[in-house]
Design a protein around this motif. Sequence first.
Motif, PDB file in Angstrom:
ATOM      1  N   VAL A 102       1.167  -1.319  -0.072  1.00 14.15           N
ATOM      2  CA  VAL A 102       0.514   0.114  -0.448  1.00 14.15           C
ATOM      3  C   VAL A 102       0.962   0.785   0.317  1.00 14.15           C
ATOM      4  N   GLY A 103       1.860   1.559   0.599  1.00 19.42           N
ATOM      5  CA  GLY A 103       2.849   2.686   1.089  1.00 19.42           C
ATOM      6  C   GLY A 103       3.235   2.697  -0.840  1.00 19.42           C
ATOM      7  N   ILE A 104       4.085   1.562  -1.136  1.00 15.49           N
ATOM      8  CA  ILE A 104       4.827   2.077  -2.565  1.00 15.49           C
ATOM      9  C   ILE A 104       3.434   2.035  -3.298  1.00 15.49           C
ATOM     10  N   ALA A 105       2.350   1.929  -3.661  1.00 15.11           N
ATOM     11  CA  ALA A 105       0.975   2.194  -4.568  1.00 15.11           C
ATOM     12  C   ALA A 105       0.575   3.790  -3.965  1.00 15.11           C
ATOM     13  N   ALA A 106       0.133   3.837  -2.368  1.00 18.11           N
ATOM     14  CA  ALA A 106       0.617   5.231  -2.091  1.00 18.11           C
ATOM     15  C   ALA A 106       1.232   6.196  -2.920  1.00 18.11           C
ATOM     16  N   GLU A 107       2.886   6.240  -3.373  1.00 18.49           N
ATOM     17  CA  GLU A 107       3.545   6.565  -3.617  1.00 18.49           C
ATOM     18  C   GLU A 107       3.743   7.327  -4.824  1.00 18.49           C
ATOM     19  N   GLY A 108       3.414   6.193  -5.260  1.00 20.22           N
ATOM     20  CA  GLY A 108       3.108   5.965  -7.327  1.00 20.22           C
ATOM     21  C   GLY A 108       2.391   6.686  -7.249  1.00 20.22           C
ATOM     22  N   LEU A 109       0.719   6.921  -7.001  1.00 20.72           N
ATOM     23  CA  LEU A 109      -0.341   7.575  -7.346  1.00 20.72           C
ATOM     24  C   LEU A 109       0.199   8.730  -6.864  1.00 20.72           C
ATOM     25  N   SER A 110       0.618   9.277  -5.510  1.00 21.43           N
ATOM     26  CA  SER A 110       0.740  10.570  -5.555  1.00 21.43           C
ATOM     27  C   SER A 110       2.617  11.060  -5.039  1.00 21.43           C
ATOM     28  N   PRO A 111       2.911  11.319  -6.678  1.00 22.72           N
ATOM     29  CA  PRO A 111       4.410  12.169  -6.540  1.00 22.72           C
ATOM     30  C   PRO A 111       4.582  13.201  -5.491  1.00 22.72           C
ATOM     31  N   ALA A 112       3.902  13.651  -6.005  1.00 23.47           N
ATOM     32  CA  ALA A 112       4.005  14.864  -5.496  1.00 23.47           C
ATOM     33  C   ALA A 112       4.104  15.372  -3.911  1.00 23.47           C
ATOM     34  N   THR A 113       3.469  13.974  -3.044  1.00 17.62           N
ATOM     35  CA  THR A 113       3.859  13.903  -1.472  1.00 17.62           C
ATOM     36  C   THR A 113       4.759  13.239  -0.637  1.00 17.62           C
ATOM     37  N   ASN A 114       4.874  13.419   0.440  1.00 20.69           N
ATOM     38  CA  ASN A 114       6.272  13.469   0.998  1.00 20.69           C
ATOM     39  C   ASN A 114       5.803  12.502   1.380  1.00 20.69           C
ATOM     40  N   PRO A 115       6.746  11.351   1.305  1.00 18.03           N
ATOM     41  CA  PRO A 115       6.643   8.964   1.333  1.00 18.03           C
ATOM     42  C   PRO A 115       6.257   8.984   3.135  1.00 18.03           C
ATOM     43  N   LYS A 116       6.700  10.334   3.538  1.00 14.38           N
ATOM     44  CA  LYS A 116       6.513  10.003   4.284  1.00 14.38           C
ATOM     45  C   LYS A 116       5.163  10.002   5.418  1.00 14.38           C
ATOM     46  N   VAL A 117       4.484  11.314   4.971  1.00 14.31           N
ATOM     47  CA  VAL A 117       2.938  10.898   5.154  1.00 14.31           C
ATOM     48  C   VAL A 117       2.347   9.306   4.999  1.00 14.31           C
ATOM     49  N   PHE A 118       2.818   8.619   4.079  1.00 14.48           N
ATOM     50  CA  PHE A 118       1.445   7.941   3.946  1.00 14.48           C
ATOM     51  C   PHE A 118       2.929   6.665   4.885  1.00 14.48           C
ATOM     52  N   ALA A 119       3.616   7.540   5.817  1.00 13.35           N
ATOM     53  CA  ALA A 119       4.968   5.806   6.080  1.00 13.35           C
ATOM     54  C   ALA A 119       3.695   6.489   7.764  1.00 13.35           C
TER      55      ALA A 119
END
Length: 414
Positions: A297-314
């Motif tokens: 889910v983390g990798i998918a969210a990162e790909g769908l929203s590249p402008a968002t800091n991945p640490k938000v999903f983490a």
Amino acid sequence: MRYRWPLAFVLLVVAGALGSAFVGPGGVANGEDPAPERLLQPSEREGYVWPYTSRSRSVEGRTLALNVVVVGTPEAVRTVLTDRSELEWTPAENDQRLDESVSQLDESISQFDDSGSISPWRSARGAARYTYVADSRGAGEWVEPDYQLATGTYLGSRTHIRAYPGPSSDWTALQAHAEYWDWFRLRHTVTGVAEGSRTVERDLRDEPFVDDVSRAYHGYEGGGSDGWISVIRLSSATESAAMSAVGAADAAKLTLLGVVPAAAVLAAAVPPVRRRDLRDTALPLALVAIVLGVRSVGIAAEGLSPATNPKVFAGILYPLLAIGPLVVTALLARNRPSMRISLLAAAGLGAAFVLDFGAIGVRVVPVRLVLHRTALIGVLGLFAFGVADANRRIAGGGAILWLAMLVGTLLGMV
């Protein structure tokens, strides 16, 4: 002895926790600035560099070794990496916009690109690391990387480089390494320095704007270095085009086969499962689903929203990983045979760790993290035993140990 299994799990926890806390990188040199004799001249050009990076402007914070030198003007090196890379190197967060001079450089060296295409790039992030550069051995300064590049996914695995142009403007030193996102530590874990330099070599070796790719022995070991550094020389035509355009305008190790060895032992100890006990397998399957699900889910969210800091999903997904194993164990281990379900819980978590590493292509992990995961396996096995045996003291102790280990990990104890 009724509680021999809880005792075995406690011993596993103690061994893993203490080992992960005390096993770590080797020591570093003392003093603030590197000694003149510890500086390296990357090529026949002018300028020197300390062949390591540091967490601070001091040799006491030494981390990884510089492992690649690209000979050429900084402008040419940066453009070659960001726009002519088959690996789609991506500029760091603070370098999201290429200036007009680099855009003109793209056009001026298009003669070297048969397809004329530019590799897509996106923002990448990495912590600041410093190195020491000098015009001569007598005096120098600590500098941050001029830019950072990466290929791969932030919440998965990637190759990450930090670039340090030399003071003579004739070469750029790179620190390239392979790393993956550790969900329990909420930060990246480096898995290989040599792998990073090989990736850069493979990317540039057959390019028409590269004259030569070789390796030179400098003898400075430590920080993942074996004393060798890759040297990549750009063609003179590339450098001329760059100047014309500018004038116009980022452990000991163990193989993955050895990851969580205790899990394999515990799995082997599980008695054969009869048909009426098939529901016991729901617990290890649920544990695998949680660990792999959070990663996916983390990798998918990162790909769908590249402008968002991945640490938000983490930050959003971490509570599921931290509390999820305790919740499913509390639900599925209740009223089950205590020995069997505790072993199944431990084996399931161990399998989840191995499958997670395999899914993102990680083949080696630091020993201290192997010990840390082993301790977590022991803790969950202890908690499952307490739940199945309806022993609140053991279950409560297991839950407290689990949370304490997570907190300690986030505080940097591992």
